[in-house]
Design a protein around this motif. Structure first.
Motif, PDB file in Angstrom:
ATOM      1  N   GLN A 186      15.526 -30.839   3.712  1.00 12.71           N
ATOM      2  CA  GLN A 186      15.288 -32.279   3.742  1.00 12.71           C
ATOM      3  C   GLN A 186      14.729 -32.684   5.096  1.00 12.71           C
ATOM      4  OE1 GLN A 186      18.591 -34.626   2.534  1.00 12.71           O
ATOM      5  NE2 GLN A 186      17.595 -36.534   3.017  1.00 12.71           N
ATOM      6  N   GLU A 187      13.691 -33.495   5.071  1.00 11.19           N
ATOM      7  CA  GLU A 187      13.119 -33.979   6.308  1.00 11.19           C
ATOM      8  C   GLU A 187      13.915 -35.183   6.803  1.00 11.19           C
ATOM      9  OE1 GLU A 187       8.930 -35.828   7.763  1.00 11.19           O
ATOM     10  OE2 GLU A 187       8.870 -34.155   6.351  1.00 11.19           O
ATOM     11  N   TYR A 188      14.053 -35.288   8.108  1.00 12.07           N
ATOM     12  CA  TYR A 188      14.776 -36.415   8.680  1.00 12.07           C
ATOM     13  C   TYR A 188      14.186 -36.770  10.034  1.00 12.07           C
ATOM     14  CZ  TYR A 188      17.086 -33.093  11.762  1.00 12.07           C
ATOM     15  OH  TYR A 188      17.342 -32.137  12.706  1.00 12.07           O
ATOM     16  N   HIS A 189      14.522 -37.952  10.500  1.00  9.86           N
ATOM     17  CA  HIS A 189      14.086 -38.433  11.799  1.00  9.86           C
ATOM     18  C   HIS A 189      15.296 -39.005  12.521  1.00  9.86           C
ATOM     19  CE1 HIS A 189       9.906 -37.934  10.596  1.00  9.86           C
ATOM     20  NE2 HIS A 189      10.239 -38.489   9.445  1.00  9.86           N
ATOM     21  N   ASN A 190      15.475 -38.618  13.755  1.00  7.53           N
ATOM     22  CA  ASN A 190      16.563 -39.158  14.564  1.00  7.53           C
ATOM     23  C   ASN A 190      16.134 -40.477  15.178  1.00  7.53           C
ATOM     24  OD1 ASN A 190      18.758 -37.353  14.366  1.00  7.53           O
ATOM     25  ND2 ASN A 190      17.565 -35.831  15.489  1.00  7.53           N
ATOM     26  N   PRO A 191      17.041 -41.403  15.392  1.00  4.32           N
ATOM     27  CA  PRO A 191      18.465 -41.270  15.091  1.00  4.32           C
ATOM     28  C   PRO A 191      18.747 -41.479  13.603  1.00  4.32           C
ATOM     29  CG  PRO A 191      18.062 -43.429  16.024  1.00  4.32           C
ATOM     30  CD  PRO A 191      16.742 -42.688  16.044  1.00  4.32           C
ATOM     31  N   VAL A 192      19.709 -40.750  13.068  1.00  2.00           N
ATOM     32  CA  VAL A 192      20.074 -40.920  11.659  1.00  2.00           C
ATOM     33  C   VAL A 192      20.936 -42.165  11.476  1.00  2.00           C
ATOM     34  CG1 VAL A 192      19.786 -38.511  10.995  1.00  2.00           C
ATOM     35  CG2 VAL A 192      22.014 -39.309  11.839  1.00  2.00           C
ATOM     36  N   ILE A 193      21.610 -42.611  12.527  1.00  7.14           N
ATOM     37  CA  ILE A 193      22.313 -43.905  12.531  1.00  7.14           C
ATOM     38  C   ILE A 193      21.775 -44.681  13.719  1.00  7.14           C
ATOM     39  CG2 ILE A 193      24.514 -45.113  12.696  1.00  7.14           C
ATOM     40  CD1 ILE A 193      25.860 -42.633  11.543  1.00  7.14           C
ATOM     41  N   LYS A 194      21.110 -45.780  13.452  1.00  6.59           N
ATOM     42  CA  LYS A 194      20.512 -46.568  14.526  1.00  6.59           C
ATOM     43  C   LYS A 194      21.540 -47.511  15.126  1.00  6.59           C
ATOM     44  CE  LYS A 194      15.946 -46.176  12.691  1.00  6.59           C
ATOM     45  NZ  LYS A 194      14.705 -46.746  12.297  1.00  6.59           N
ATOM     46  N   GLY A 195      21.317 -47.861  16.384  1.00 13.79           N
ATOM     47  CA  GLY A 195      22.196 -48.798  17.064  1.00 13.79           C
ATOM     48  C   GLY A 195      23.149 -48.085  17.994  1.00 13.79           C
ATOM     49  N   PHE A 196      24.125 -48.819  18.458  1.00  6.25           N
ATOM     50  CA  PHE A 196      25.082 -48.317  19.441  1.00  6.25           C
ATOM     51  C   PHE A 196      26.290 -47.723  18.720  1.00  6.25           C
ATOM     52  CE2 PHE A 196      28.563 -49.099  22.565  1.00  6.25           C
ATOM     53  CZ  PHE A 196      28.103 -48.216  23.530  1.00  6.25           C
ATOM     54  N   HIS A 197      26.324 -46.412  18.576  1.00  6.24           N
ATOM     55  CA  HIS A 197      27.410 -45.707  17.891  1.00  6.24           C
ATOM     56  C   HIS A 197      27.780 -44.448  18.677  1.00  6.24           C
ATOM     57  CE1 HIS A 197      27.176 -48.436  14.551  1.00  6.24           C
ATOM     58  NE2 HIS A 197      25.870 -48.251  14.508  1.00  6.24           N
ATOM     59  N   PRO A 198      28.451 -44.609  19.834  1.00  2.00           N
ATOM     60  CA  PRO A 198      28.755 -43.465  20.698  1.00  2.00           C
ATOM     61  C   PRO A 198      29.927 -42.624  20.208  1.00  2.00           C
ATOM     62  CG  PRO A 198      29.644 -45.460  21.635  1.00  2.00           C
ATOM     63  CD  PRO A 198      28.874 -45.870  20.414  1.00  2.00           C
TER      64      PRO A 198
END
Length: 157
Positions: A2-14
């Motif tokens: 499967q192709e993907y692009h980072n970030p897989v979860i956008k925003g501030f999630h440290p």
């Protein structure tokens, strides 16, 4: 593949932590001084994530109303063991604790506070025992403490 692009979860999630139950993956992140706390995400493929709620939603679990900026909840770890989800984390102003649930849609339990110093705890289960690993800066190192795991959810070391 499967192709993907980072970030897989956008925003501030440290400080992400992931666990797996069957074909489902669950991810939690730090939330610091915000309530509800510890965002909870779900995925079937580690690429497409959907937020399905929060792990800490009640003042009785964690009262962070007077928490200063950059205080509160740091580096949660989520684990799945014998039908139960466990979340261990640090409340910077109070200490380390564990909450649990057997159904993520029903929310997590009240906290079980642990007698350990340090931050960023993690869990490892084996042979009815649980090991808590964490970093302790005042003693300069990483520590492991064994707890006796009981099915009635009482923990002792």
């Amino acid at each position: 593949m499967q192709e993907y692009h980072n970030p897989v979860i956008k925003g501030f999630h440290p400080d992400p932590s992931i666990c797996k139950k069957g074909k489902d993956f669950y991810l939690v992140t730090s939330s610091f001084e915000y309530l509800p706390a510890v965002p909870l995400f779900h995925s079937r493929n580690l690429v497409d994530w959907q937020q399905i709620g929060h792990c800490l939603t009640r003042d009785s679990q964690i009262d962070i109303h007077k928490t200063p900026n950059s205080g509160g909840i740091f580096a949660p770890t989520i684990r799945y063991h014998e039908g139960i989800f466990y979340l261990i984390t640090t409340n910077i102003s109070k200490g380390n604790f564990i909450v649990r649930t057997n159904d993520l849609t029903q929310g997590f339990s009240e906290p079980i506070w642990l007698d350990i110093k340090g931050i960023d705890p993690s869990l490892y289960f084996e042979n009815n025992k649980v090991y808590v690993q964490n970093a302790c800066f005042d003693q300069q190192g990483s520590f492991i403490q064994q707890y006796k795991y009981r099915h009635n959810h009482k923990w002792a070391y």
